[in-house]
Structures are given as C-alpha cells and as structure tokens.
Design a protein around this motif. Sequence first.
Motif, PDB file in Angstrom:
ATOM      1  N   LEU A   1      41.807  31.840  39.671  1.00 53.69           N
ATOM      2  CA  LEU A   1      41.343  32.674  40.891  1.00 53.69           C
ATOM      3  C   LEU A   1      39.666  32.437  40.766  1.00 53.69           C
ATOM      4  N   THR A   2      39.061  32.471  41.798  1.00 47.43           N
ATOM      5  CA  THR A   2      37.583  32.228  41.973  1.00 47.43           C
ATOM      6  C   THR A   2      37.062  33.520  42.660  1.00 47.43           C
ATOM      7  N   VAL A   3      35.541  33.457  42.550  1.00 48.19           N
ATOM      8  CA  VAL A   3      34.608  34.107  43.181  1.00 48.19           C
ATOM      9  C   VAL A   3      34.057  33.460  44.557  1.00 48.19           C
ATOM     10  N   GLN A   4      33.925  34.142  45.530  1.00 46.98           N
ATOM     11  CA  GLN A   4      33.207  33.423  46.706  1.00 46.98           C
ATOM     12  C   GLN A   4      33.753  32.161  47.238  1.00 46.98           C
ATOM     13  N   ASN A   5      35.128  31.926  47.106  1.00 51.34           N
ATOM     14  CA  ASN A   5      35.981  30.548  47.467  1.00 51.34           C
ATOM     15  C   ASN A   5      35.360  29.500  46.713  1.00 51.34           C
ATOM     16  N   GLU A   6      34.986  29.741  45.560  1.00 54.03           N
ATOM     17  CA  GLU A   6      34.342  28.408  44.668  1.00 54.03           C
ATOM     18  C   GLU A   6      35.580  27.716  44.243  1.00 54.03           C
ATOM     19  N   ASP A   7      35.424  26.236  44.193  1.00 55.91           N
ATOM     20  CA  ASP A   7      36.592  25.108  43.959  1.00 55.91           C
ATOM     21  C   ASP A   7      37.276  25.741  42.804  1.00 55.91           C
ATOM     22  N   PRO A   8      38.398  26.036  42.397  1.00 57.99           N
ATOM     23  CA  PRO A   8      39.026  26.292  40.966  1.00 57.99           C
ATOM     24  C   PRO A   8      38.715  24.927  39.887  1.00 57.99           C
ATOM     25  N   GLN A   9      38.378  23.839  40.340  1.00 56.99           N
ATOM     26  CA  GLN A   9      38.171  22.581  39.650  1.00 56.99           C
ATOM     27  C   GLN A   9      36.628  22.725  39.095  1.00 56.99           C
ATOM     28  N   SER A  10      35.847  23.471  39.601  1.00 58.82           N
ATOM     29  CA  SER A  10      34.575  23.462  39.409  1.00 58.82           C
ATOM     30  C   SER A  10      34.397  24.122  37.938  1.00 58.82           C
ATOM     31  N   GLU A  11      33.485  23.319  37.191  1.00 57.41           N
ATOM     32  CA  GLU A  11      33.286  23.881  35.752  1.00 57.41           C
ATOM     33  C   GLU A  11      32.818  25.122  35.486  1.00 57.41           C
ATOM     34  N   SER A  12      32.390  25.689  36.719  1.00 67.07           N
ATOM     35  CA  SER A  12      31.885  27.201  36.681  1.00 67.07           C
ATOM     36  C   SER A  12      32.938  28.302  36.972  1.00 67.07           C
ATOM     37  N   ALA A  13      33.913  27.799  37.760  1.00 70.08           N
ATOM     38  CA  ALA A  13      34.956  28.523  38.285  1.00 70.08           C
ATOM     39  C   ALA A  13      35.753  29.568  37.283  1.00 70.08           C
ATOM     40  N   TYR A  14      35.970  29.168  36.099  1.00 65.08           N
ATOM     41  CA  TYR A  14      36.486  29.969  35.003  1.00 65.08           C
ATOM     42  C   TYR A  14      35.627  30.924  34.522  1.00 65.08           C
ATOM     43  N   PRO A  15      34.519  30.540  34.076  1.00 66.33           N
ATOM     44  CA  PRO A  15      33.410  31.610  33.678  1.00 66.33           C
ATOM     45  C   PRO A  15      32.720  32.641  34.609  1.00 66.33           C
ATOM     46  N   ASN A  16      32.814  32.220  35.645  1.00 68.96           N
ATOM     47  CA  ASN A  16      32.493  32.881  37.087  1.00 68.96           C
ATOM     48  C   ASN A  16      33.535  34.098  37.206  1.00 68.96           C
ATOM     49  N   CYS A  17      34.709  33.575  37.282  1.00 66.67           N
ATOM     50  CA  CYS A  17      35.728  34.507  37.502  1.00 66.67           C
ATOM     51  C   CYS A  17      36.040  35.556  36.504  1.00 66.67           C
ATOM     52  N   VAL A  18      35.975  35.199  35.295  1.00 70.80           N
ATOM     53  CA  VAL A  18      36.348  36.189  34.275  1.00 70.80           C
ATOM     54  C   VAL A  18      35.229  36.964  33.762  1.00 70.80           C
TER      55      VAL A  18
END
Length: 159
Positions: A71-88
Amino acid sequence: MANKYFTAIAIALICVGFAVIINGQEKPVTDICLGCICEAISGCNQTAICSGGVCGLFRITWAYWADGGKLTVQNEDPQSESAYPNCVNDAYCAANTIQNYMSKFGQDCNNDNVVDCYDYAAVHKLGGYGCKGELGYQYYSTLQNCLNSFQNLDVRTAK
C-alpha cells in the motif's frame, strides 16, 4: 496503569483515525487490538523512523509491507524507494497494511479455537508462519495489560 493504556489507545485511535470498514470491506483486526499491538510493539511511538529493518509505530518490515499489498500514500508508485517507509510511517496506511496482512495470514496461533487479538499480535510479531512461537515477556505483558484495560468490551469483536 490501566488508565495509561486507555488514554494512550484513545488518543491513538482518535489521532490516527483507524477505520473499521475501508473500501467497503470489513477488516479482521479491531481498533482496540490495533491500538494494543501498537502499544506492545513500540509504545505507539509515532516518530517517523526506520531502524534495524523495521519502520513506523507498528515496526513493520519491508517483507510484511509487501505481503500486506504494498500500500502507498497519495497514490505513490509502490516501486518507489520511498513507498515502503512512507506507508508504514503513516499510521493509516500502516494499519491498512496490517489488516491486509491479517486477512492473508490471520490464524489461531494459541490453539484456543478462536482467532482474536492475541493471535493477530502473535502473527504481527512472529509472522504468518511462526506465530506459534514465544512472544517474549515484555510484548505479551504490554499487550495483556492493554487489552485488560478494555475488559468491559469484548476485544474479540469490539470495533
């Protein structure tokens, strides 16, 4: 001490805004259970940090996040390096990740023929394939004290 847990969980639930029904689908883990898992795993420390391979107030690993649907915040691409830390590090996204993970891996870890918060807490801490292991005194004790502070509610079903 019970008042401490009640206050911490009440504040977490209000501030974080955990949803029971998201996208029209009921989630397996109650708000109280999410709050108590948060309390047991990190003291609900909402500081956005990643350390030792875990991030956020629920101390979620990358693999857990991936199993929970990336899952991501604000429709961020899940493949983005920041997707994981931004979500959790976002309480709402992290809570939804846990809900997805528990939909996939939730099970009766303590063999009492009921899947409840104790089982979800074991799956959260030990993973979907290791939840029958030892939780550790501090984690279990904090979880137990937190859930006991809500003993007037049925923590198996209270939303």
